[in-house]
Design a protein around this motif. Structure first.
Motif, PDB file in Angstrom:
ATOM      1  N   LEU A   5       0.446  -1.569   0.345  1.00 36.07           N
ATOM      2  CA  LEU A   5      -0.115  -0.160   0.367  1.00 36.07           C
ATOM      3  C   LEU A   5       0.752   1.443  -0.270  1.00 36.07           C
ATOM      4  CD1 LEU A   5      -3.420  -0.850   2.892  1.00 36.07           C
ATOM      5  CD2 LEU A   5      -2.640  -1.664   0.299  1.00 36.07           C
ATOM      6  N   ARG A   6       0.579   2.243  -1.128  1.00 39.34           N
ATOM      7  CA  ARG A   6       1.217   3.615  -0.811  1.00 39.34           C
ATOM      8  C   ARG A   6       0.222   4.536  -1.412  1.00 39.34           C
ATOM      9  NH1 ARG A   6       2.477   4.972  -6.200  1.00 39.34           N
ATOM     10  NH2 ARG A   6       2.195   2.842  -7.435  1.00 39.34           N
ATOM     11  N   ALA A  15      -4.458   4.066 -13.987  1.00 34.93           N
ATOM     12  CA  ALA A  15      -5.021   3.282 -13.522  1.00 34.93           C
ATOM     13  C   ALA A  15      -5.751   3.075 -12.351  1.00 34.93           C
ATOM     14  CB  ALA A  15      -2.969   2.782 -12.981  1.00 34.93           C
ATOM     15  N   VAL A  16      -6.258   3.909 -11.784  1.00 29.95           N
ATOM     16  CA  VAL A  16      -7.018   4.043 -10.898  1.00 29.95           C
ATOM     17  C   VAL A  16      -8.037   4.705 -11.323  1.00 29.95           C
ATOM     18  CG1 VAL A  16      -8.154   5.716  -9.073  1.00 29.95           C
ATOM     19  CG2 VAL A  16      -5.207   4.988  -8.927  1.00 29.95           C
ATOM     20  N   ILE A  55      -4.663   5.991  -1.635  1.00 30.89           N
ATOM     21  CA  ILE A  55      -3.390   5.175  -1.405  1.00 30.89           C
ATOM     22  C   ILE A  55      -4.433   4.086  -2.452  1.00 30.89           C
ATOM     23  CG2 ILE A  55      -3.300   2.804  -0.052  1.00 30.89           C
ATOM     24  CD1 ILE A  55      -1.861   6.122   1.714  1.00 30.89           C
ATOM     25  N   VAL A  56      -3.026   3.477  -3.281  1.00 32.95           N
ATOM     26  CA  VAL A  56      -2.980   2.422  -4.233  1.00 32.95           C
ATOM     27  C   VAL A  56      -2.701   1.124  -3.502  1.00 32.95           C
ATOM     28  CG1 VAL A  56      -3.317   4.409  -5.796  1.00 32.95           C
ATOM     29  CG2 VAL A  56      -1.067   3.152  -5.109  1.00 32.95           C
ATOM     30  N   VAL A  64      -3.938  -2.709  -8.262  1.00 29.99           N
ATOM     31  CA  VAL A  64      -5.222  -3.906  -8.231  1.00 29.99           C
ATOM     32  C   VAL A  64      -5.847  -2.922  -7.220  1.00 29.99           C
ATOM     33  CG1 VAL A  64      -3.439  -5.755  -8.830  1.00 29.99           C
ATOM     34  CG2 VAL A  64      -4.269  -5.334  -6.509  1.00 29.99           C
ATOM     35  N   GLY A  65      -5.911  -1.830  -6.656  1.00 26.82           N
ATOM     36  CA  GLY A  65      -7.235  -1.295  -6.098  1.00 26.82           C
ATOM     37  C   GLY A  65      -6.635  -0.093  -5.678  1.00 26.82           C
ATOM     38  N   ALA A  66      -7.892   0.734  -5.065  1.00 26.07           N
ATOM     39  CA  ALA A  66      -7.967   2.304  -4.885  1.00 26.07           C
ATOM     40  C   ALA A  66      -8.421   2.341  -3.664  1.00 26.07           C
ATOM     41  CB  ALA A  66      -7.794   2.948  -5.723  1.00 26.07           C
ATOM     42  N   MET A  67      -8.020   3.297  -2.327  1.00 23.15           N
ATOM     43  CA  MET A  67      -9.412   3.948  -1.874  1.00 23.15           C
ATOM     44  C   MET A  67      -8.704   5.207  -1.802  1.00 23.15           C
ATOM     45  SD  MET A  67      -9.355   2.498   2.621  1.00 23.15           S
ATOM     46  CE  MET A  67      -8.199   3.238   2.917  1.00 23.15           C
ATOM     47  N   ALA A  68      -9.594   6.004  -1.655  1.00 21.97           N
ATOM     48  CA  ALA A  68      -9.821   7.567  -1.035  1.00 21.97           C
ATOM     49  C   ALA A  68     -10.557   7.408   0.249  1.00 21.97           C
ATOM     50  CB  ALA A  68     -10.300   7.919  -1.831  1.00 21.97           C
ATOM     51  N   THR A  69     -10.156   8.433   0.679  1.00 23.46           N
ATOM     52  CA  THR A  69      -9.812   8.959   2.154  1.00 23.46           C
ATOM     53  C   THR A  69     -10.171  11.077   2.339  1.00 23.46           C
ATOM     54  OG1 THR A  69      -8.386   9.082   4.165  1.00 23.46           O
ATOM     55  CG2 THR A  69      -9.707   6.354   3.330  1.00 23.46           C
TER      56      THR A  69
END
Ligand SMILES: CC(C)(COP(=O)(O)OP(=O)(O)OC[C@H]1O[C@@H](n2cnc3c(N)ncnc32)[C@H](O)[C@@H]1OP(=O)(O)O)[C@@H](O)C(=O)NCCC(=O)NCCS
Length: 171
Positions: A5-6, A15-16, A55-56, A64-69
């Motif tokens: 995760l980074r 990609a996102v 964060i990817v 393979v995934g992404a999250m925004a906070t």
């Protein structure tokens, strides 16, 4: 499988965007995107990524995934959560959500569509509670949604009556 995760950078925008576009098409036929693919790419590159808090997740050097906070006056929000359709069900989302739980202050809020039963199970497994059901008039897709809340432990609770405060985004 090792997941890294980074924080996302400008080089990750396409990609996102691809993941957000593909998950919507693959898993949410009940809520077609309110924007074109080009508009989503533009928003990811010039809004979501520079806005911070994205964060990817990488496996084998691929996103393979992404999250925004984000953190507002009413606490923390998870505004985006998506895993490449080819990789769902293999723990990537759990790693992203665990990161959010480790790093964000409580309460943590998020919206999901009522019809997204998989995501509802996913969030409930981590302790999120379905708190407000709406008819969708406040989201762009006009699709019934749910506000989920992961509250502070009772000894930290302070603002748990502000559940209907402004919503900074939708996913
Ligand atoms: C929801 C999501 C982020 C979970 O990530 P994941 O890596 O697939 O999840 P994990 O492998 O860590 O955990 C598995 C759980 O995810 C959920 N899940 C699996 N496939 C899913 C899908 N296609 N759609 C929604 N949730 C799904 C289920 O709850 C599953 O557990 P279960 O099969 O025991 O019920 C991911 O499946 C996804 O991107 N789905 C499509 C987009 C979406 O629904 N995003 C959330 C919007 S609020």
């Amino acid at each position: 499988m090792v997941t890294t995760l980074r924080a996302a950078g400008a080089q990750d925008a396409s990609a996102v965007a691809r993941i957000l576009i593909d998950t919507r098409a693959a898993f949410m036929p009940y809520a077609p995107a309110a924007h074109s693919d080009d508009e989503i790419r533009e928003w990811v590159a010039h809004g979501l990524v520079p806005g911070g808090g994205l964060i990817v997740a990488e496996r084998d050097g691929r996103i393979v995934g992404a999250m925004a906070t984000g953190i507002g006056h009413d606490g923390a929000w998870i505004t985006q959560m998506a895993v490449n359709p080819a990789q769902v069900g293999h723990g990537v989302g759990s790693e992203l959500l665990a990161h959010a739980l480790r790093t964000l202050p409580r309460p943590i809020r998020l919206h999901t569509f009522q019809a997204n039963l998989g995501a509802r199970r996913f969030y409930e497994r981590f302790g999120f509670v379905a708190t407000v059901f709406s008819d969708g008039r406040n989201n762009e897709e006009r699709c019934p949604d749910i506000l989920y809340v992961l509250a502070a432990p009772s000894h930290e609770a302070g603002d748990s009556c502000q559940l209907q405060a402004e919503r900074p985004g939708h996913h």
